[in-house]
Design a protein around this motif. Sequence first.
Motif, PDB file in Angstrom:
ATOM      1  N   THR A  65       0.869  -1.178   0.000  1.00  0.00           N
ATOM      2  CA  THR A  65       0.000   0.000   0.000  1.00  0.00           C
ATOM      3  C   THR A  65       0.904   1.224   0.000  1.00  0.00           C
ATOM      4  OG1 THR A  65      -0.098   0.185   2.408  1.00  0.00           O
ATOM      5  CG2 THR A  65      -1.783  -1.194   1.344  1.00  0.00           C
ATOM      6  N   ASN A  66       0.346   2.358  -0.380  1.00  0.00           N
ATOM      7  CA  ASN A  66       1.121   3.587  -0.320  1.00  0.00           C
ATOM      8  C   ASN A  66       1.507   3.907   1.118  1.00  0.00           C
ATOM      9  OD1 ASN A  66       1.190   4.362  -3.111  1.00  0.00           O
ATOM     10  ND2 ASN A  66      -0.984   4.787  -2.952  1.00  0.00           N
ATOM     11  N   GLU A  67       0.589   3.663   2.069  1.00  0.00           N
ATOM     12  CA  GLU A  67       0.889   3.928   3.472  1.00  0.00           C
ATOM     13  C   GLU A  67       2.050   3.063   3.955  1.00  0.00           C
ATOM     14  OE1 GLU A  67      -1.177   3.645   7.896  1.00  0.00           O
ATOM     15  OE2 GLU A  67      -1.969   2.491   6.216  1.00  0.00           O
ATOM     16  N   GLY A  68       2.041   1.786   3.580  1.00  0.00           N
ATOM     17  CA  GLY A  68       3.116   0.905   4.002  1.00  0.00           C
ATOM     18  C   GLY A  68       4.463   1.364   3.495  1.00  0.00           C
ATOM     19  N   ALA A  86       2.661  -2.260  -8.800  1.00  0.00           N
ATOM     20  CA  ALA A  86       1.680  -2.868  -7.901  1.00  0.00           C
ATOM     21  C   ALA A  86       2.253  -3.270  -6.551  1.00  0.00           C
ATOM     22  CB  ALA A  86       0.997  -4.064  -8.549  1.00  0.00           C
ATOM     23  N   GLY A  87       3.552  -3.624  -6.481  1.00  0.00           N
ATOM     24  CA  GLY A  87       4.052  -4.166  -5.233  1.00  0.00           C
ATOM     25  C   GLY A  87       5.464  -3.773  -4.863  1.00  0.00           C
ATOM     26  N   GLU A  88       6.008  -2.695  -5.458  1.00  0.00           N
ATOM     27  CA  GLU A  88       7.371  -2.284  -5.144  1.00  0.00           C
ATOM     28  C   GLU A  88       7.374  -0.913  -4.475  1.00  0.00           C
ATOM     29  OE1 GLU A  88       9.876  -2.500  -8.552  1.00  0.00           O
ATOM     30  OE2 GLU A  88       9.589  -4.645  -8.829  1.00  0.00           O
ATOM     31  N   CYS A  89       8.351  -0.718  -3.585  1.00  0.00           N
ATOM     32  CA  CYS A  89       8.478   0.540  -2.840  1.00  0.00           C
ATOM     33  C   CYS A  89       9.865   1.112  -3.044  1.00  0.00           C
ATOM     34  CB  CYS A  89       8.222   0.273  -1.353  1.00  0.00           C
ATOM     35  SG  CYS A  89       8.407   1.727  -0.289  1.00  0.00           S
ATOM     36  N   TRP A  90       9.931   2.403  -3.288  1.00  0.00           N
ATOM     37  CA  TRP A  90      11.194   3.121  -3.507  1.00  0.00           C
ATOM     38  C   TRP A  90      11.281   4.263  -2.524  1.00  0.00           C
ATOM     39  CZ3 TRP A  90      12.090   8.225  -4.700  1.00  0.00           C
ATOM     40  CH2 TRP A  90      13.366   8.566  -5.188  1.00  0.00           C
ATOM     41  N   CYS A 109       0.387   5.853 -14.388  1.00  0.00           N
ATOM     42  CA  CYS A 109       0.376   5.326 -13.014  1.00  0.00           C
ATOM     43  C   CYS A 109      -1.013   4.738 -12.781  1.00  0.00           C
ATOM     44  CB  CYS A 109       0.694   6.420 -12.006  1.00  0.00           C
ATOM     45  SG  CYS A 109       2.436   6.879 -11.971  1.00  0.00           S
ATOM     46  N   ASN A 110      -1.228   3.557 -13.298  1.00  0.00           N
ATOM     47  CA  ASN A 110      -2.585   3.013 -13.355  1.00  0.00           C
ATOM     48  C   ASN A 110      -2.693   1.586 -12.834  1.00  0.00           C
ATOM     49  OD1 ASN A 110      -1.216   1.689 -15.347  1.00  0.00           O
ATOM     50  ND2 ASN A 110      -2.399   2.531 -17.049  1.00  0.00           N
ATOM     51  N   MET A 111      -1.675   1.109 -12.076  1.00  0.00           N
ATOM     52  CA  MET A 111      -1.736  -0.248 -11.551  1.00  0.00           C
ATOM     53  C   MET A 111      -2.263  -0.232 -10.127  1.00  0.00           C
ATOM     54  SD  MET A 111       1.638  -2.207 -13.015  1.00  0.00           S
ATOM     55  CE  MET A 111       0.906  -3.804 -12.654  1.00  0.00           C
ATOM     56  N   THR A 112      -3.250  -1.058  -9.849  1.00  0.00           N
ATOM     57  CA  THR A 112      -3.821  -1.155  -8.514  1.00  0.00           C
ATOM     58  C   THR A 112      -2.813  -1.781  -7.562  1.00  0.00           C
ATOM     59  OG1 THR A 112      -6.043  -1.365  -9.388  1.00  0.00           O
ATOM     60  CG2 THR A 112      -5.699  -2.139  -7.151  1.00  0.00           C
ATOM     61  N   CYS A 113      -2.677  -1.185  -6.365  1.00  0.00           N
ATOM     62  CA  CYS A 113      -1.777  -1.756  -5.361  1.00  0.00           C
ATOM     63  C   CYS A 113      -2.224  -3.165  -4.994  1.00  0.00           C
ATOM     64  CB  CYS A 113      -1.766  -0.893  -4.093  1.00  0.00           C
ATOM     65  SG  CYS A 113      -1.177   0.793  -4.310  1.00  0.00           S
ATOM     66  N   LYS A 114      -1.275  -4.041  -4.813  1.00  0.00           N
ATOM     67  CA  LYS A 114      -1.623  -5.403  -4.432  1.00  0.00           C
ATOM     68  C   LYS A 114      -2.317  -5.463  -3.081  1.00  0.00           C
ATOM     69  CE  LYS A 114       1.997  -7.746  -7.080  1.00  0.00           C
ATOM     70  NZ  LYS A 114       3.218  -8.585  -7.013  1.00  0.00           N
ATOM     71  N   CYS A 121      -0.474   1.950  -7.388  1.00  0.00           N
ATOM     72  CA  CYS A 121       0.956   1.834  -7.056  1.00  0.00           C
ATOM     73  C   CYS A 121       1.769   1.953  -8.330  1.00  0.00           C
ATOM     74  CB  CYS A 121       1.232   0.519  -6.339  1.00  0.00           C
ATOM     75  SG  CYS A 121       0.790   0.534  -4.595  1.00  0.00           S
ATOM     76  N   GLY A 122       1.633   3.098  -9.003  1.00  0.00           N
ATOM     77  CA  GLY A 122       2.393   3.354 -10.223  1.00  0.00           C
ATOM     78  C   GLY A 122       1.915   2.504 -11.378  1.00  0.00           C
ATOM     79  N   GLY A 123       2.847   2.061 -12.177  1.00  0.00           N
ATOM     80  CA  GLY A 123       2.540   1.232 -13.336  1.00  0.00           C
ATOM     81  C   GLY A 123       3.753   0.394 -13.664  1.00  0.00           C
ATOM     82  N   PRO A 124       3.712  -0.327 -14.755  1.00  0.00           N
ATOM     83  CA  PRO A 124       4.881  -1.144 -15.109  1.00  0.00           C
ATOM     84  C   PRO A 124       6.098  -0.313 -15.480  1.00  0.00           C
ATOM     85  CG  PRO A 124       3.240  -1.183 -16.849  1.00  0.00           C
ATOM     86  CD  PRO A 124       2.593  -0.510 -15.683  1.00  0.00           C
TER      87      PRO A 124
END
Length: 392
Positions: A65-68, A86-90, A109-114, A121-124
């Motif tokens: 999630t963005n919060e995580g 969808a599942g990476e954090c920077w 930026c159109n990918m739903t967060c896992k 959560c951004g996109g590919p």
Amino acid sequence: MMVSQALVVYTLTLAAICSAGSRKAASQITEASTTWKPLGCYTDNVSGRALPYSPVTPGGNSAMTNEGCQNACQSAGYVIAGTEYAGECWCGNAVGGGNGLAPDGDTRCNMTCKGSSAETCGGPDRLTVYQLSSSPPSAGIAKRGLAYNNNNPSKNSVYANMFKGYSKISWAYDWGYPSWGLDEVFEFVPMLWGKPSGAAPDWTAAVQRPGTEHILGFNEPDLTYPASSNMLPADAAAGYQAYMQPFRDRVRVGTPSVLWNNDAGPSSGGRYGSRAWTRYFLGNCSSCHLDFAAIHYYQDCEPAAAAGSSGAAWFRSNVTDAHDALGLPVWVTEFQCYGTEDQQAAFLREVLPWLDAQAYVARYAYFGAFPGFLVSHDGTGLSPLGMVYATT
């Protein structure tokens, strides 16, 4: 091959930082301009997967999630957080310029967060980016701590409390709980020293005590000497699942405290060293949520010429290696170089500014708040070495 990637970035104001005990829902975080400020959709110049700094977030990449991501970046000392794919954090400290991020609109930026179907959560090839509205506390103020105990005539935290008033010292731990009267100016961090044999209601009460924000796990379970907790990696993982993980949503959880410069062995599992012990622990605790890595370091202040580097350089390389290997913010909960007081003072003057400057070093504690170390031999005040530690 260079792969174009993108982040969506947020900014967080310190006035509304979520504590580990009362985290807001992700939707609240993304909607509240007084907490995280969205900067939009960005492209970066990272080659391949995954992103250059990928902190462990609640649930890992399968529950991003963005919060995580924001909480993980903030706890590591960063002011920029971004999610992608969808599942990476920077995490970072700036956008544009040297790190290659560039604004790129929002359409990709159109990918739903896992971990949240209500967030993106951004996109590919794009990152959703957020920025912390206010800077975190100045370097060194929140990092430096004390290792102490109540083994003194007063049977309390008298030696640790001698550091009250020195602004660079902000937290302390005593290899257990309770705090034995630690002054409230310091954050007390409880530790579960070893694996209990059954229910541990006192430990539960210590973790749930108001003001507890972080917890430390087993003390040197990788080692076999009598004063270590000495556990096989699988046994330590089972202990974490039983006694540490129930509090993962309430406080930030550290890894077991291992002697990271024990790279030759033996460890509690055999002759494979503490780095391998930690890998085996993590393999057995794959479902565990861990917020930071706790490591120890003990070595000569001036290693033999065959070592090929100074004591300070050797220390820096071990701390860097822990971060690179584990991908977590680092707490150096015990460290000391063996030598004269002058040699130790020179070592501290070199490594303390470096520790304060490293964003991935979250906290550290030199050994220790005891007479003959950071406290004078007669126990009446700080030693010259203690003054170096408190003021450098």
